[in-house]
Design an enzyme around this catalytic site. Structure first.
Site, PDB file in Angstrom:
ATOM      1  N   ASP A 311       1.360  -2.315   7.265  1.00  0.00           N
ATOM      2  CA  ASP A 311       1.955  -1.234   6.443  1.00  0.00           C
ATOM      3  C   ASP A 311       1.950  -1.517   4.951  1.00  0.00           C
ATOM      4  O   ASP A 311       2.166  -2.858   4.662  1.00  0.00           O
ATOM      5  CB  ASP A 311       3.554  -1.019   6.865  1.00  0.00           C
ATOM      6  CG  ASP A 311       4.126   0.053   6.156  1.00  0.00           C
ATOM      7  OD1 ASP A 311       3.904   1.207   6.036  1.00  0.00           O
ATOM      8  OD2 ASP A 311       5.408  -0.204   5.359  1.00  0.00           O
ATOM      9  N   GLU A 364      -3.037   0.183   5.984  1.00  0.00           N
ATOM     10  CA  GLU A 364      -2.393   1.418   5.357  1.00  0.00           C
ATOM     11  C   GLU A 364      -2.449   1.172   3.723  1.00  0.00           C
ATOM     12  O   GLU A 364      -1.630   0.326   3.237  1.00  0.00           O
ATOM     13  CB  GLU A 364      -1.131   1.678   5.965  1.00  0.00           C
ATOM     14  CG  GLU A 364      -0.444   3.015   5.159  1.00  0.00           C
ATOM     15  CD  GLU A 364       0.468   2.905   4.374  1.00  0.00           C
ATOM     16  OE1 GLU A 364       0.067   3.882   3.563  1.00  0.00           O
ATOM     17  OE2 GLU A 364       1.218   2.117   4.098  1.00  0.00           O
TER      18      GLU A 364
END
Length: 630
Positions: A311, A364
Site C-alpha cells: 500500500d 499500489e
C-alpha cells in the site's frame, strides 16, 4: 533462559539482514531447567528499564523485570507457567522518567479492539495448525504467473457480509461462505484489505498496530490459517494488503516506542504523514528494515499467502509527498526521492523472492516512477506487478461522461496502450473508487436504469479484454448502487431483482471465459498479444482490437460506448468466418438481445487498412467478442 541462543540473530537484526525476527522477538514457548514457560524479547534501546506485565502477575510492574541482552539494546525474560491467550504488555521506563505501556510489536495475537481499554497482546503459538494445501503449493511453484489468468476479487472481510445483529462473519464462517462464492464466481484470487491488527475500524485496517497479528475481530491466527487453507483447496490464491508506509500514533503501539522515535523517522520533515495523522517508518534504520521485511516474510511462511499488495508506495518514495514547499528537505542529490525508501523496497522484493520465487509483489503506486516491476539488478524496484492507476483514472473519467460527449474524451480509452507494456500491470477498480462520494461503479454510469446496467457491462467487457491482470471490488459483480460502507455488509439482497441477478450471471460467465481463453492473459506485456483494429473512431465512441495468445489464436473485441445503435458498421478483418462468443447485450444478461447474428463472413470490401471486412449491427453500449473459425 535459552543457553543455546546465539548472537547471530541480533547481529543480523542490527544490520538490516534478519528477515525472520518473529523467531527471536516477541513471546515464545520455552523450557528452562525442566520448567515450561515463555521467553519474551523486545527491542527498546533507550529504555532505562523494561518489565512484562499481564494478567498472570496482576499487571505488576515489578514482578517480571527484563534483563538487557548482549547487544545492549534488546531485553528478555523467562516467565514460567504461562498459557495460550494470556494477555500481556511491556512496561517501559523512559530516560526522562515516564512509564509507557506498550503492546508487543511481534505479537501473533492481540485483544480485540474495543473489548477492553488495554489493547494488550496475547500469548499464542503458531505451530499447531495442520495445513492441507501441499498439492496447491506444489502447483503454485510451477506456475508462470505472468502468463496465467489473474482475476482478483477485492474483499473487506469485515463488511463482505454482516449478520442480522451486525456481528462479523468469522474467519471460519468465511471459509464456507466466501470461499464458495468466490469459486462459484470464477475468480482466480482474492485480495483482502488489511487483516493485520488495527485499533480504529474507520481506518479500514490501513493504520496497523500489529504487523504480525491478524485481527482478533474475526478470530484467531489458526482460524485465519483455516480460511487460507480453504481458499487453496478451492484453487484460489490469497493476496494480502500490507502497509509498510506508516503507522498510527496510538500510545500502546509503535509510536515513540521507548520514549523517542524508534520505528518512525526522527527527521522533522520525514516523521509525520500529515494527511493521515500517522508516523512514517524510518527506512534508513537497519532494525526497521529487518522488522518490516520480516513481517512480509512472516505472512508468506506462516500463513501460506500467495502475494502482497504493498500500500501507498508513492508516499514512501517521495520526500515531498503531501507536503508544500519548505516542508521537506531534498536528498543528497537535491531531489525529492527518498533514497532510503527506494533501497528498502528493493531489499524487500529481493528478500521475498529469495524465499518465495512464486510470490506476487504488487505495488499500489500512483505516479510514473520508472521500472517499478523491473528487477533490481537492472535498476528496477523489483516488484512483479503494479496497479495501473493511470488506466483506472482515465477510464473512470470516461465512463462518467454522457455518451453524447464521449467523442471528446476518446483518448482516455486508448492512451493506456501507449504505456501498457512498460510494466506488468493489474487493472484495479478497487474500494478507493467506490467511497467518499465517488459513487459505486454502476452509479458512475450516465443515463437511465437500463443504460447504467448496459454501461457497466460494456465497461467490464472492455476491462476483461484489455492487457493486464484484473481486480474488482466486492459488490461490483451484481451492480450495488450504494457506495461501500465499512460498517455494513454488501447488499446481496439486490439479486432478487432481475437486472442485478443477470449482471452477476454475466460477470460469472465473463470470468470463466477469461480463464478459458489464453488470448486474454498469456501475453499481457507486449504488442505480441495486442493489435489495434479501430482505435480512432472517436465520433462514434467505437473501439476494436485483437487479443492474441502464444499459438496465434485471436479474439476480436468490438466496443460500442455510444448511446446509438449502429447498423452495418464496417470493420476491416482478415478474410474468414467469425463466430460470436460473447455479447454483453444478451437477454441472458439483461440486455435487449437485438444482435441475433452469431456467424459472420468477410466480404471483399476494403476497410481499416484491410482488404476484407464485415458489416455489423451493433447495439448501443455493447461489447462483443468474436473468434475466427476458418
Amino acid at each position: 533462559m535459552d543457553r543455546s541462543f546465539s548472537e547471530l540473530p541480533l547481529h543480523l537484526f542490527h544490520h538490516g539482514e534478519n528477515f525472520k525476527l518473529y523467531e527471536t522477538y516477541g513471546s515464545h514457548p520455552q523450557t528452562v531447567d525442566g520448567v515450561d514457560g515463555y521467553v519474551f524479547r523486545v527491542w527498546a534501546p533507550r529504555a532505562v528499564a523494561v518489565s512484562v506485565i499481564g494478567e498472570f502477575n496482576a499487571w505488576s510492574e515489578t514482578a517480571n523485570p527484563m534483563s538487557k541482552m548482549f547487544d545492549g539494546q534488546s531485553w528478555e525474560v523467562f516467565i514460567p507457567a504461562l498459557k495460550r491467550y494470556d494477555s500481556y504488555k511491556y512496561c517501559i521506563r523512559t530516560a526522562d522518567g515516564r512509564t509507557l505501556y506498550k503492546a508487543d510489536p511481534f505479537a501473533f495475537h492481540a485483544e480485540t479492539p474495543g473489548t477492553t481499554s488495554s489493547n494488550a497482546s496475547k500469548i499464542y503459538d503458531l505451530k499447531k495448525f495442520k495445513w492441507h494445501d501441499s498439492a496447491y503449493l506444489t502447483a503454485r511453484r510451477h506456475t508462470n504467473i505472468y502468463a496465467s489468468p489473474v482475476n482478483i476479487y477485492e474483499v473487506n472481510l469485515h463488511s463482505w457480509k454482516r449478520k442480522e445483529n451486525g456481528d462479523y462473519y468469522t474467519f471460519r464462517e468465511l471459509a464456507t461462505e466466501l470461499v464458495s462464492y468466490v469459486r462459484d464466481m470464477g475468480y482466480t484470487h482474492v485480495e483482502f484489505m488489511p487483516i493485520t491488527e488495527h485499533p480504529f475500524d474507520g481506518s479500514w485496517g490501513y493504520q496497523v498496530s500489529g504487523y504480525y497479528a491478524v485481527t482478533s475481530r474475526l478470530g484467531t491466527p489458526e482460524d485465519f490459517m483455516y480460511l487460507v487453507d480453504a481458499f487453496h483447496a478451492a484453487g484460489i490464491g490469497v493476496i494480502l494488503d500490507w502497509v509498510p508506509a506508516h503507522f498510527p500514533k496510538d500510545a500502546f503501539g509503535l509510536y515513540e516506542f521507548d520514549g523517542e522515535p524508534l520505528y518512525e523517522a526522527s527527521q522533522w520533515d520525514r516523521k509525520e504523514n500529515r494527511g493521515w495523522g500517522t508516523r512514517r517508518f524510518d527506512y534508513g534504520r537497519a532494525e526497521v528494515v529487518s522488522f518490516l521485511i520480516s513481517s512480509a516474510i512472516f505472512f508468506f511462511e506462516k500463513y501460506h499467502i500467495d502475494g502482497l499488495r504493498v500500500d501507498a508506495v508513492a508516499s514512501m518514495l517521495y520526500l515531498d509527498y503531501d507536503k508544500d514547499p519548505g516542508e521537506w528537505v531534498p536528498n543528497i542529490y537535491g531531489e525529492n526521492k527518498n533514497l532510503e525508501a527506494v533501497a528498502f523496497l528493493r531489499r524487500l522484493n529481493e528478500a521475498v523472492f529469495a524465499y518465495f520465487p512464486y510470490a506476487m509483489m504488487i505495488a499500489e503506486e500512483s505516479t510514473a516512477w520508472p521500472m517499478m516491476t523491473k528487477p533490481t539488478n537492472v535498476g528496477g524496484l523489483g516488484f512483479n506487478f503494479k496497479w495501473n492507476m493511470g488506466w483506472m483514472n482515465d477510464v473512470l473519467s470516461y465512463i462518467k461522461v454522457d455518451p453524447l460527449y464521449r467523442q471528446y474524451s476518446h483518448n482516455k480509452l486508448t492512451f493506456s496502450l501507449m504505456y501498457a507494456f512498460s510494466e506488468n500491470y493489474v487493472l484495479p477498480i478497487s474500494h478507493d473508487e467506490v467511497v467518499h462520494g465517488k459513487k459505486s461503479l454502476i452509479d458512475k454510469m450516465p443515463g437511465s436504469y437500463e443504460e447504467k446496467f448496459a454501461g457497466i457491462k460494456v465497461f467490464l467487457g472492455y476491462m476483461m479484454s484489455h492487457p493486464g491482470k484484473k481486480l474488482n471490488f466486492m459488490g461490483t459483480e451484481f451492480g450495488q448502487f450504494k457506495e461501500w460502507n465499512y460498517k455494513e455488509g454488501v447488499e446481496f439482497f439486490l439479486e432478487q431483482y432481475p437486472m442485478h441477478r443477470k449482471l452477476r450471471v454475466m460477470v460469472r460467465e465473463l470470468n470463466e471465459m477469461y480463464k478459458s481463453i489464453p488470448a486474454f492473459y498469456e501475453i499481457d506485456d507486449s504488442w505480441d498479444g495486442f493489435e489495434w483494429l479501430a482505435p480512432d473512431d472517436a465520433s462514434r465512441n467505437f473501439l476494436a482490437y485483437k487479443r492474441k495468445d502464444r499459438q496465434g489464436k485471436e479474439v476480436i473485441v468490438l466496443l460500442n460506448f455510444s448511446g446509438e445503435d449502429y447498423k452495418n458498421y464496417t470493420l476491416g478483418l482478415e478474410k474468414g468466418t467469425y463466430r460470436l462468443i460473447f455479447n454483453s447485450d444478451s437477454i441472458r444478461y439483461g440486455g435487449t438481445g437485438a444482435m441475433r447474428k452469431r456467424i459472420f463472413k468477410t466480404n471483399k470490401t476494403f476497410s481499416h487498412g484491410k482488404e476484407y471486412s464485415i458489416k455489423f449491427d451493433l447495439p448501443k453500449l455493447t461489447c462483443v467478442y468474436l473468434i475466427k473459425e476458418q
